[in-house]
Design a protein around this motif. Structure first.
Motif, PDB file in Angstrom:
ATOM      1  N   SER A  93       1.114  -5.238   0.272  1.00  0.00           N
ATOM      2  CA  SER A  93      -0.168  -5.357   0.973  1.00  0.00           C
ATOM      3  C   SER A  93      -0.246  -4.396   2.156  1.00  0.00           C
ATOM      4  O   SER A  93      -1.322  -3.937   2.532  1.00  0.00           O
ATOM      5  N   LYS A  94       0.894  -4.078   2.751  1.00  0.00           N
ATOM      6  CA  LYS A  94       0.867  -3.215   3.944  1.00  0.00           C
ATOM      7  C   LYS A  94       0.585  -1.756   3.573  1.00  0.00           C
ATOM      8  O   LYS A  94      -0.038  -1.025   4.327  1.00  0.00           O
ATOM      9  N   GLY A  95       1.083  -1.359   2.409  1.00  0.00           N
ATOM     10  CA  GLY A  95       0.941   0.045   2.064  1.00  0.00           C
ATOM     11  C   GLY A  95       1.840   0.894   2.934  1.00  0.00           C
ATOM     12  O   GLY A  95       2.646   0.383   3.709  1.00  0.00           O
ATOM     13  N   VAL A  96       1.730   2.204   2.796  1.00  0.00           N
ATOM     14  CA  VAL A  96       2.571   3.103   3.595  1.00  0.00           C
ATOM     15  C   VAL A  96       1.663   3.934   4.481  1.00  0.00           C
ATOM     16  O   VAL A  96       0.927   4.797   4.003  1.00  0.00           O
ATOM     17  N   THR A  97       1.725   3.689   5.779  1.00  0.00           N
ATOM     18  CA  THR A  97       0.844   4.415   6.708  1.00  0.00           C
ATOM     19  C   THR A  97       1.594   5.468   7.511  1.00  0.00           C
ATOM     20  O   THR A  97       1.009   6.298   8.175  1.00  0.00           O
ATOM     21  N   ARG A  98       2.919   5.415   7.484  1.00  0.00           N
ATOM     22  CA  ARG A  98       3.706   6.426   8.202  1.00  0.00           C
ATOM     23  C   ARG A  98       4.958   6.741   7.408  1.00  0.00           C
ATOM     24  O   ARG A  98       5.320   6.001   6.482  1.00  0.00           O
ATOM     25  N   GLY A  99       5.578   7.843   7.753  1.00  0.00           N
ATOM     26  CA  GLY A  99       6.752   8.257   6.999  1.00  0.00           C
ATOM     27  C   GLY A  99       7.790   8.887   7.911  1.00  0.00           C
ATOM     28  O   GLY A  99       7.474   9.371   9.008  1.00  0.00           O
TER      29      GLY A  99
END
Lengths: 212, 124
Positions: free
Chosen positions: A128-134
């Protein structure tokens, strides 16, 4: 205790039977005698080099140390040097590249997350959070050495923060690992790192900084 | 010249070039304690420095350390060679001066070379 470096296997062969030495990276052997001391020997380490780690009883540790230090090629290495090596090899460290606010996907540890498993703790949250930073590598192109927790800017807007940083002896220049917003993870992205109040130019580069 | 050399308890050396002008650097003891230096941050010409306050910082692979100004005055010259070659501070700390300060008005407590040697032998 860790025995690390290109000669680690040769040295270990002098202290234990060759059949006691684990062959595969991240494998281990239990109840083996190293210099007469009962150890678990694993082919692991946090230096980016070939190496082994020993687990023994605390009362045996000084004896193991003394036995290792009799090998003339070896030099003692403290945590500062170890941390430089693991940073050059871009190995994430808990409390820096990983903590209870950074997901394994953001930390670049997706290989250890098996979404095809029916269920595991955190699966729903991760999906649900997904990937917003790497996690990215940076080389500092301006003057200064970024350490951890330096804010990163692009066009005046904060886009991330460094998680580890030091002068990299292998490259002869300062490097850092950082968490940045996902739209800025492309290699070659120009950014600015705030080092003790000054904004210094830096560039997103591929990881690791050093590969053996 | 050598009798004009003073030291501070924060491990800087101060050389008087005339009555109100000094050259400032880091002592041999300090560079040994810090280890191999890989970065130095210096003020600019015309900056004011204040006795007892940091005017520069030096970094080894492990850590950053402040360098404190032994005097209050105006920076008249900066050894910019150190910016590209911080290792000079390790190889020849007495030659690798950081800044020259003019119009010196105030100073911190100075030690003679003998007093400084005694001071660091207790520190060590």
């Amino acid at each position: 205790m860790a025995l690390q470096g290109p000669k680690s296997r040769t040295i270990l062969e002098r202290l234990t039977d060759e059949k006691n030495i684990p062959r595969k990276y991240y494998s281990f052997q239990e109840n083996v005698m190293v210099a007469g001391i009962n150890c678990l020997v694993s082919k692991t380490g946090y230096t980016g080099e070939e190496g082994y780690e020993f687990y023994c009883g605390p009362e045996d540790a000084p004896k193991l140390w003394d036995a290792l230090m009799k090998e003339e090629e070896l030099i003692p290495c403290g945590l500062g040097a170890r941390d430089t090596l693991r940073l050059e090899a871009a190995m994430p460290l808990y409390g820096h590249e990983m903590d209870d606010t950074i997901t394994p996907l953001e930390a670049g540890l997706g290989f250890a997350v098996k979404f095809d498993k029916e269920e595991f703790i955190g699966k729903k949250a991760l999906l649900s959070k997904g990937v917003t930073r790497g996690r990215v590598g940076l080389t500092i192109t301006g003057r200064g050495i970024a350490r951890e927790n330096c804010p990163i800017y692009r066009n005046g807007e904060q886009i991330g923060i460094t998680t580890s940083g030091t002068h990299c002896p292998y490259l002869g220049k300062p490097v850092a690992m950082a968490l940045v917003n996902i739209e800025f993870i492309q290699i070659g992205t120009q950014v600015e790192v705030e080092i003790r109040g000054k904004k210094v130019a830096a560039e997103v580069v591929s990881l690791p900084f050093y590969k053996r | 010249m050598m009798q004009d050399l003073k030291f501070t308890k924060t491990n800087e050396w101060v050389q008087y070039l005339d009555e109100t002008t000094v050259r400032i650097g880091l002592t041999d003891y300090a560079q040994k304690e810090l280890g191999d230096l890989v970065f130095v941050n210096l003020p600019e010409e015309g900056d004011e420095v204040v006795a007892g306050e940091a005017f520069a910082d030096v970094e080894s692979v492990k850590a950053v350390s402040d360098v404190y100004s032994p005097v209050t005055g105006t920076v008249r010259s900066v050894n910019e060679e150190l910016l590209d070659h911080p290792e000079l501070i390790n190889s020849d700390p007495m030659e690798a001066w950081f800044i020259e300060v003019e119009e010196v008005r105030e100073t911190t407590e100075f030690l003679t070379e003998d007093e400084y040697d005694q001071f660091i032998s207790k520190e060590g």
